[in-house]
Design a protein around this motif. Sequence first.
Motif, mmCIF file in Angstrom:
data_model
loop_
_atom_site.group_PDB
_atom_site.id
_atom_site.type_symbol
_atom_site.label_atom_id
_atom_site.label_comp_id
_atom_site.label_asym_id
_atom_site.label_seq_id
_atom_site.Cartn_x
_atom_site.Cartn_y
_atom_site.Cartn_z
ATOM 1 N N TRP A 1 -0.109 7.662 6.615
ATOM 2 C CA TRP A 1 0.925 7.796 5.592
ATOM 3 C C TRP A 1 0.809 9.128 4.869
ATOM 4 C CZ3 TRP A 1 1.959 2.609 2.574
ATOM 5 C CH2 TRP A 1 2.390 1.628 3.502
ATOM 6 N N SER A 2 -0.412 9.527 4.598
ATOM 7 C CA SER A 2 -0.642 10.803 3.913
ATOM 8 C C SER A 2 -0.183 11.970 4.780
ATOM 9 C CB SER A 2 -2.132 10.937 3.577
ATOM 10 O OG SER A 2 -2.411 12.184 3.000
ATOM 11 N N ARG A 3 -0.499 11.916 6.060
ATOM 12 C CA ARG A 3 -0.077 13.000 6.973
ATOM 13 C C ARG A 3 1.443 13.065 7.073
ATOM 14 N NH1 ARG A 3 -4.520 11.051 9.897
ATOM 15 N NH2 ARG A 3 -3.164 9.822 11.248
ATOM 16 N N GLY B 1 -10.651 16.449 0.750
ATOM 17 C CA GLY B 1 -9.751 16.375 1.891
ATOM 18 C C GLY B 1 -8.458 15.666 1.546
ATOM 19 N N TYR B 2 -7.477 15.822 2.392
ATOM 20 C CA TYR B 2 -6.197 15.135 2.249
ATOM 21 C C TYR B 2 -5.622 14.988 3.651
ATOM 22 C CZ TYR B 2 -4.045 19.695 3.051
ATOM 23 O OH TYR B 2 -3.669 20.886 3.617
ATOM 24 N N ALA C 1 1.557 18.803 -3.636
ATOM 25 C CA ALA C 1 1.785 17.855 -2.539
ATOM 26 C C ALA C 1 0.474 17.419 -1.910
ATOM 27 C CB ALA C 1 2.699 18.477 -1.490
ATOM 28 N N PHE C 2 -0.476 18.338 -1.793
ATOM 29 C CA PHE C 2 -1.777 17.984 -1.222
ATOM 30 C C PHE C 2 -2.517 17.006 -2.135
ATOM 31 C CE2 PHE C 2 -1.941 22.395 1.034
ATOM 32 C CZ PHE C 2 -0.952 21.961 1.901
ATOM 33 N N GLU C 3 -2.375 17.186 -3.448
ATOM 34 C CA GLU C 3 -2.992 16.243 -4.383
ATOM 35 C C GLU C 3 -2.362 14.853 -4.224
ATOM 36 O OE1 GLU C 3 -5.493 16.412 -6.351
ATOM 37 O OE2 GLU C 3 -5.937 18.564 -6.461
ATOM 38 N N VAL C 4 -1.055 14.809 -4.052
ATOM 39 C CA VAL C 4 -0.379 13.521 -3.836
ATOM 40 C C VAL C 4 -0.878 12.880 -2.540
ATOM 41 C CG1 VAL C 4 1.847 12.402 -3.420
ATOM 42 C CG2 VAL C 4 1.668 14.225 -5.131
ATOM 43 N N ILE D 1 -2.578 9.233 -1.805
ATOM 44 C CA ILE D 1 -2.114 8.257 -0.808
ATOM 45 C C ILE D 1 -3.280 7.837 0.089
ATOM 46 C CG2 ILE D 1 -0.585 7.924 1.181
ATOM 47 C CD1 ILE D 1 1.363 9.893 -0.174
ATOM 48 N N ASP D 2 -4.148 8.783 0.440
ATOM 49 C CA ASP D 2 -5.344 8.440 1.216
ATOM 50 C C ASP D 2 -6.199 7.429 0.462
ATOM 51 O OD1 ASP D 2 -4.925 10.049 3.483
ATOM 52 O OD2 ASP D 2 -5.755 11.811 2.491
ATOM 53 N N ARG D 3 -6.326 7.650 -0.836
ATOM 54 C CA ARG D 3 -7.195 6.800 -1.652
ATOM 55 C C ARG D 3 -6.567 5.442 -1.914
ATOM 56 N NH1 ARG D 3 -8.350 5.543 -6.984
ATOM 57 N NH2 ARG D 3 -6.462 6.574 -7.713
ATOM 58 N N ARG D 4 -5.248 5.439 -2.166
ATOM 59 C CA ARG D 4 -4.548 4.198 -2.496
ATOM 60 C C ARG D 4 -3.176 4.231 -1.832
ATOM 61 N NH1 ARG D 4 -4.943 0.355 -6.515
ATOM 62 N NH2 ARG D 4 -6.706 1.451 -7.405
ATOM 63 N N PRO D 5 -3.006 3.514 -0.706
ATOM 64 C CA PRO D 5 -1.742 3.583 0.048
ATOM 65 C C PRO D 5 -0.499 3.243 -0.773
ATOM 66 C CG PRO D 5 -3.441 2.518 1.355
ATOM 67 C CD PRO D 5 -4.016 2.690 -0.016
#
Length: 254
Positions: A20-22, A14-15, A142-145, A149-153
């Motif tokens: 912040w990720s959204r 998921g992403y 971009a989805f990988e990025v 961000i979800d994993r590490r803000p």
Amino acid sequence: MSPGRRRSKPPVRGYGITGWSRAFVGVVEAGADHRRITGARRYFRERHVDGLEISHGSVTGSVRGSQLDPFDVRLDMRTVDPETVISLLQKTGSVDDLLALARGEQPAALGNLIAPTEAADVMSDCSCPDDAPRCTHVLAVAFEVAAEIDRRPTTLLTVMGTDLPELLAQAQGDEADDAGEPDESTSGTLIADDPFGDHLMPPPVPSFPAMDPLTLLDPTLLRQALRATGVPLTEVAEALDDLAMYYDVLERRR
């Protein structure tokens, strides 16, 4: 495989799970058509993105698409200015957002200053023949990025051209500058708040011997505390390294 035992399915990727990720994904997706977004989601789920590299203000990666050779993707950001970010945080009384970020949170005020807000903030380029502003491969990267961000803000800070140590240093520098400015009402003498009306300077702050608190803490209890804040078990060691880095930055800027 024995009868009755089902093969476990791999976890669904998921992403865009966090705010912040959204925010980052929303800017990149703006203007992209549904077909390309759907294809990029499939590439993301099936891990078609290789060699993802996130550096200050840019992202690169390659995507295995429908052709034999992968396509090269690059994202370049309109980077933020750390001095401006800290100045705005100070004006709104939100400097503590930096400490919240160090704890793994995504404070809204800081996110509003860091995250891109319009499509022009993220420029993209891909070696594929698709001339769309956001092709499937750009979106997949971009989805990988966003997943990072979800994993590490703090990844969002790196993407947008800064990092937490730089912001902390800027905040510390501003505080030192403010402390060094004389108060005109005291005829050139800097006097602290005067609650008792005696206009006496407070005693100097006592000095303490240098120490590293991380070495004095029970490592088992520290790991348990990190796990209680939501840090995954596989990332506890990395979180400990981050704590040591943040403390070192604060100690050097004290």
